[in-house]
Design a protein around this motif. Structure first.
Motif, PDB file in Angstrom:
ATOM      1  N   GLU A  30      59.487  51.206  46.223  1.00 14.77           N
ATOM      2  CA  GLU A  30      59.165  50.251  47.285  1.00 14.77           C
ATOM      3  C   GLU A  30      58.539  48.980  46.723  1.00 14.77           C
ATOM      4  OE1 GLU A  30      56.732  52.435  49.969  1.00 14.77           O
ATOM      5  OE2 GLU A  30      58.424  53.544  50.763  1.00 14.77           O
ATOM      6  N   LEU A  31      57.856  49.124  45.603  1.00 15.78           N
ATOM      7  CA  LEU A  31      57.203  47.979  44.969  1.00 15.78           C
ATOM      8  C   LEU A  31      57.591  47.928  43.500  1.00 15.78           C
ATOM      9  CD1 LEU A  31      53.502  48.259  46.230  1.00 15.78           C
ATOM     10  CD2 LEU A  31      55.119  46.451  46.786  1.00 15.78           C
ATOM     11  N   THR A  32      57.570  46.740  42.913  1.00 16.30           N
ATOM     12  CA  THR A  32      57.765  46.654  41.469  1.00 16.30           C
ATOM     13  C   THR A  32      56.405  46.890  40.806  1.00 16.30           C
ATOM     14  OG1 THR A  32      57.179  44.337  41.183  1.00 16.30           O
ATOM     15  CG2 THR A  32      59.446  44.808  41.872  1.00 16.30           C
ATOM     16  N   PRO A  33      56.384  47.340  39.557  1.00 15.21           N
ATOM     17  CA  PRO A  33      55.096  47.507  38.867  1.00 15.21           C
ATOM     18  C   PRO A  33      54.301  46.206  38.857  1.00 15.21           C
ATOM     19  CG  PRO A  33      56.859  48.516  37.606  1.00 15.21           C
ATOM     20  CD  PRO A  33      57.521  47.794  38.737  1.00 15.21           C
ATOM     21  N   GLY A  34      55.015  45.079  38.722  1.00 15.78           N
ATOM     22  CA  GLY A  34      54.317  43.789  38.682  1.00 15.78           C
ATOM     23  C   GLY A  34      53.545  43.492  39.959  1.00 15.78           C
ATOM     24  N   ASP A  35      53.958  44.119  41.071  1.00 17.44           N
ATOM     25  CA  ASP A  35      53.258  43.886  42.340  1.00 17.44           C
ATOM     26  C   ASP A  35      51.840  44.444  42.326  1.00 17.44           C
ATOM     27  OD1 ASP A  35      55.413  42.620  43.550  1.00 17.44           O
ATOM     28  OD2 ASP A  35      56.274  44.496  44.240  1.00 17.44           O
ATOM     29  N   ILE A  36      51.601  45.463  41.494  1.00 15.92           N
ATOM     30  CA  ILE A  36      50.266  46.090  41.535  1.00 15.92           C
ATOM     31  C   ILE A  36      49.580  46.045  40.164  1.00 15.92           C
ATOM     32  CG2 ILE A  36      50.903  47.586  43.468  1.00 15.92           C
ATOM     33  CD1 ILE A  36      50.845  49.932  41.424  1.00 15.92           C
ATOM     34  N   ARG A  37      50.050  45.147  39.307  1.00 12.46           N
ATOM     35  CA  ARG A  37      49.464  45.008  37.965  1.00 12.46           C
ATOM     36  C   ARG A  37      48.910  43.593  37.856  1.00 12.46           C
ATOM     37  NH1 ARG A  37      54.033  45.863  34.067  1.00 12.46           N
ATOM     38  NH2 ARG A  37      54.561  43.812  34.878  1.00 12.46           N
ATOM     39  N   PHE A  38      47.602  43.474  37.644  1.00 16.22           N
ATOM     40  CA  PHE A  38      46.947  42.163  37.667  1.00 16.22           C
ATOM     41  C   PHE A  38      46.291  41.878  36.320  1.00 16.22           C
ATOM     42  CE2 PHE A  38      46.500  43.955  42.051  1.00 16.22           C
ATOM     43  CZ  PHE A  38      47.565  43.246  42.577  1.00 16.22           C
ATOM     44  N   ASP A  39      46.630  40.749  35.754  1.00 15.63           N
ATOM     45  CA  ASP A  39      46.154  40.372  34.430  1.00 15.63           C
ATOM     46  C   ASP A  39      44.631  40.190  34.427  1.00 15.63           C
ATOM     47  OD1 ASP A  39      47.138  39.286  31.711  1.00 15.63           O
ATOM     48  OD2 ASP A  39      45.655  37.827  32.407  1.00 15.63           O
ATOM     49  N   LEU A  40      43.954  40.970  33.580  1.00  9.30           N
ATOM     50  CA  LEU A  40      42.484  40.927  33.585  1.00  9.30           C
ATOM     51  C   LEU A  40      41.958  39.583  33.082  1.00  9.30           C
ATOM     52  CD1 LEU A  40      41.632  44.536  32.321  1.00  9.30           C
ATOM     53  CD2 LEU A  40      40.951  43.551  34.521  1.00  9.30           C
ATOM     54  N   GLU A  41      42.615  39.052  32.056  1.00 10.21           N
ATOM     55  CA  GLU A  41      42.120  37.791  31.507  1.00 10.21           C
ATOM     56  C   GLU A  41      42.220  36.676  32.557  1.00 10.21           C
ATOM     57  OE1 GLU A  41      42.705  37.721  27.307  1.00 10.21           O
ATOM     58  OE2 GLU A  41      43.091  35.565  27.460  1.00 10.21           O
ATOM     59  N   ALA A  42      43.327  36.680  33.303  1.00  9.89           N
ATOM     60  CA  ALA A  42      43.494  35.650  34.336  1.00  9.89           C
ATOM     61  C   ALA A  42      42.416  35.787  35.415  1.00  9.89           C
ATOM     62  CB  ALA A  42      44.885  35.770  34.958  1.00  9.89           C
ATOM     63  N   MET A  43      42.038  37.036  35.698  1.00 14.64           N
ATOM     64  CA  MET A  43      41.017  37.258  36.733  1.00 14.64           C
ATOM     65  C   MET A  43      39.688  36.584  36.387  1.00 14.64           C
ATOM     66  SD  MET A  43      40.808  41.157  37.956  1.00 14.64           S
ATOM     67  CE  MET A  43      42.227  41.976  38.568  1.00 14.64           C
ATOM     68  N   PHE A  44      39.393  36.538  35.060  1.00 12.40           N
ATOM     69  CA  PHE A  44      38.082  36.025  34.646  1.00 12.40           C
ATOM     70  C   PHE A  44      38.186  34.700  33.891  1.00 12.40           C
ATOM     71  CE2 PHE A  44      37.408  40.507  35.410  1.00 12.40           C
ATOM     72  CZ  PHE A  44      36.260  40.475  36.182  1.00 12.40           C
ATOM     73  N   ALA A  45      39.367  34.079  33.958  1.00 11.81           N
ATOM     74  CA  ALA A  45      39.621  32.877  33.143  1.00 11.81           C
ATOM     75  C   ALA A  45      38.594  31.777  33.396  1.00 11.81           C
ATOM     76  CB  ALA A  45      41.025  32.363  33.420  1.00 11.81           C
ATOM     77  N   LYS A  46      38.093  31.687  34.625  1.00 18.12           N
ATOM     78  CA  LYS A  46      37.201  30.551  34.902  1.00 18.12           C
ATOM     79  C   LYS A  46      35.738  30.825  34.537  1.00 18.12           C
ATOM     80  CE  LYS A  46      36.759  31.583  39.814  1.00 18.12           C
ATOM     81  NZ  LYS A  46      37.348  31.456  41.086  1.00 18.12           N
ATOM     82  N   TYR A  47      35.469  32.007  33.982  1.00 21.78           N
ATOM     83  CA  TYR A  47      34.071  32.320  33.626  1.00 21.78           C
ATOM     84  C   TYR A  47      33.901  32.340  32.108  1.00 21.78           C
ATOM     85  CZ  TYR A  47      33.917  33.757  38.477  1.00 21.78           C
ATOM     86  OH  TYR A  47      34.005  33.775  39.839  1.00 21.78           O
ATOM     87  N   ASP A  48      33.043  31.430  31.612  1.00 24.26           N
ATOM     88  CA  ASP A  48      32.831  31.369  30.160  1.00 24.26           C
ATOM     89  C   ASP A  48      32.066  32.574  29.640  1.00 24.26           C
ATOM     90  OD1 ASP A  48      34.074  28.983  30.063  1.00 24.26           O
ATOM     91  OD2 ASP A  48      32.232  27.773  30.184  1.00 24.26           O
ATOM     92  N   ASN A  49      31.320  33.233  30.521  1.00 27.19           N
ATOM     93  CA  ASN A  49      30.467  34.325  30.010  1.00 27.19           C
ATOM     94  C   ASN A  49      31.133  35.697  30.096  1.00 27.19           C
ATOM     95  OD1 ASN A  49      30.269  34.683  32.807  1.00 27.19           O
ATOM     96  ND2 ASN A  49      28.144  35.455  32.669  1.00 27.19           N
ATOM     97  N   VAL A  50      32.444  35.726  30.414  1.00 24.32           N
ATOM     98  CA  VAL A  50      33.148  37.025  30.439  1.00 24.32           C
ATOM     99  C   VAL A  50      34.289  36.989  29.435  1.00 24.32           C
ATOM    100  CG1 VAL A  50      34.436  38.701  31.822  1.00 24.32           C
ATOM    101  CG2 VAL A  50      32.613  37.352  32.891  1.00 24.32           C
ATOM    102  N   GLU A  51      34.240  37.930  28.482  1.00 22.38           N
ATOM    103  CA  GLU A  51      35.343  38.060  27.522  1.00 22.38           C
ATOM    104  C   GLU A  51      36.097  39.343  27.847  1.00 22.38           C
ATOM    105  OE1 GLU A  51      36.219  38.591  22.737  1.00 22.38           O
ATOM    106  OE2 GLU A  51      34.228  39.026  23.533  1.00 22.38           O
TER     107      GLU A  51
END
Ligand SMILES: Cc1cc2nc3c(=O)[nH]c(=O)nc-3n(C[C@H](O)[C@H](O)[C@H](O)COP(=O)(O)OP(=O)(O)OC[C@H]3O[C@@H](n4cnc5c(N)ncnc54)[C@H](O)[C@@H]3O)c2cc1C
Length: 433
Positions: A55-76
């Protein structure tokens, strides 16, 4: 960890709990975060069964962790397998031997399937706890249909008998979606396939489905599954699983080439090597403030932890529990940094729900447990999942438009998803299969 220097928080696991904790710490002064996960992505487990049933592609429920925190300098964000924890230091060790020291370690490594020592279950069943698992199930179902179409004699050997073990939410949702795939979607999309002999059988030791639900919900779920053609074998456990068959506790045998294991969970393997007190399900026992007794700089969260509840039982393994606990752990870490005490975690129960194929769901919302069925329950289910998806806000719109399609267009599936050879997530070898 006070005194003007920047405190280093290592979060192990980019699931609901780990991401929520890192989110709370992101952008805060005086703290930096290393978020470690074996995958570069966060996987939205509540919709795994929809990947498993095309019903869904894997990409529909897979979220890039780096992109999630890209705007925060204090999260690696770092990709790596954590193999050991030193709670006294505190520090964690990666598979390549690197030791990552920290001021605070947050353990949020989630679960793994619990086979309850059922002979053959670890080798011959297909669990559903990762994207790779889900893709393996989807690919297997479609391959079996293709095989049975070219060699109809395979149907008698169980090629189209799909067994689901477990009558909890995972088993019920998977069986319902699988029944719709094999009875409604495939005959419509691929009329040449040998679908006539297909059956879905749900096996559970308990006598009622969906044990955490009360009142009418288990009966409603059973009726809805049967309406979709699912055969229920309740009060019966899977006693042994072998190549090509499942033996049940009543002595009967089901020939099958696909048994999906939704029969239970236990803490991820890291819990056993963390040197910490393990309680029920191998999970790490934590204090009400989510730290581990004797180790105030070590937190354990989500499915990885036994989190005490008001009634002294542990809270259930739910995304909402994990998400809220992650947020509380983040707040407690910040409070400590500012010289304040830690607060106990209080879970705000927003309800439990399960979807039984298209257009049927059960939901119990709020402390008074209002039951919702059908269309209303689907709307509630959507709301709760949308809330869990707040971790990955950019994807919310995509989810809502998928839900719209899902509800309105019963036979819609992308052609690629109905091809067993389409594999999107890097494969791991699962017991040589
Ligand atoms: C099929 C299914 C359906 C579900 N449906 C619902 C639902 O409808 N509603 C609901 O509320 N809950 C649902 N749940 C439960 C919910 O998904 C979990 O409770 C939740 O994911 C727990 O969050 P977590 O952060 O503790 O662990 P997870 O989300 O499992 O995250 C753990 C993370 O740790 C990483 N990890 C593990 N070990 C290591 C290691 N050694 N080194 C590095 N990284 C590691 C993993 O890669 C993973 O990213 C469902 C679960 C499943 C399996």
């Amino acid at each position: 960890m006070t005194g003007g220097r920047t405190a280093h928080v290592v979060v192990v696991g980019g699931g609901f709990a780990g991401v929520a904790c890192a989110r709370r710490l992101a952008g805060q002064p005086g703290v930096r975060v290393t978020l470690l996960d074996r995958n570069a992505y966060h996987q939205f487990l509540p919709l795994l069964y929809q990947v498993a049933t095309a019903e869904l592609t894997p990409g529909d429920i897979r979220f890039d962790l780096e992109a999630m925190f890209a705007k925060y300098d204090n999260v690696e964000v770092r990709t790596g397998e954590v193999v050991a924890v030193d709670p006294a230091a505190p520090a964690v060790t990666l598979a390549d031997g690197e030791v990552v020291g920290a001021d605070v370690v947050v353990l949020a490594a989630g679960s793994q399937p619990n086979f309850f020592h059922t002979p053959g279950a670890d080798r011959f069943t297909f669990p559903l706890y990762s994207l790779e698992d889900a893709e393996r199930v989807r690919s297997r179902v479609l391959q079996l249909f293709q095989d049975a179409s070219t060699k109809p004699e395979l149907v008698d050997e169980g090629a189209l008998s799909f067994v689901v073990v477990g009558g909890g939410a995972t088993g019920v949702e998977t069986a319902g979606a699988m029944a719709e795939l094999v009875h409604d979607v495939l005959p419509h999309v691929h009329p040449h396939l040998a679908v006539a002999g297909a059956r879905v059988i749900l096996v559970d030791l308990g006598h009622a489905l969906l044990p955490p639900f009360s009142d009418e919900a288990p009966t409603y779920a059973a009726r809805q599954l049967q309406r979709r053609g699912v055969q229920l074998k309740l009060g019966t456990s899977a006693k042994e699983v072998a190549a090509g068959r499942v033996t049940l506790s009543d002595g009967s045998t089901i020939p099958t080439h696909l048994t999906v294991w939704g029969g239970g969970l236990m803490a991820a393997p890291l819990a056993a090597s963390a040197g910490l007190s393990q309680g029920r399900g191998g999970r790490i026992d934590v204090r009400p403030d989510l730290t581990v007794d004797g180790f105030p700089a070590v937190y354990a969260l989500g499915d990885f932890a036994n989190i005490p509840a008001a009634d002294e039982q542990a809270l259930p393994q739910l995304g909402s529990v994990a998400q809220q606990a992650g947020d509380r752990a983040g707040r407690n870490i910040l409070d400590n940094l500012r010289g304040q005490g830690r607060q106990p975690f209080q879970y705000h129960d927003k309800g439990i729900m399960a979807m039984i194929g298209r257009k049927a769901a059960v939901a119990e919302i709020g402390e008074h447990r209002h039951e919702l069925h059908g269309r209303l329950a689907f709307a509630a289910w959507l709301g709760v999942h949308a809330q869990l998806l707040a971790n990955a806000d950019a994807e919310l719109n995509a989810f809502l438009s998928w839900a719209d399609e899902f509800y309105l267009r019963s036979h819609h599936r992308s052609a690629a998803l109905l091809d067993p050879a389409t594999i999107d997530t890097p494969r791991i070898h699962w017991n040589g299969r």
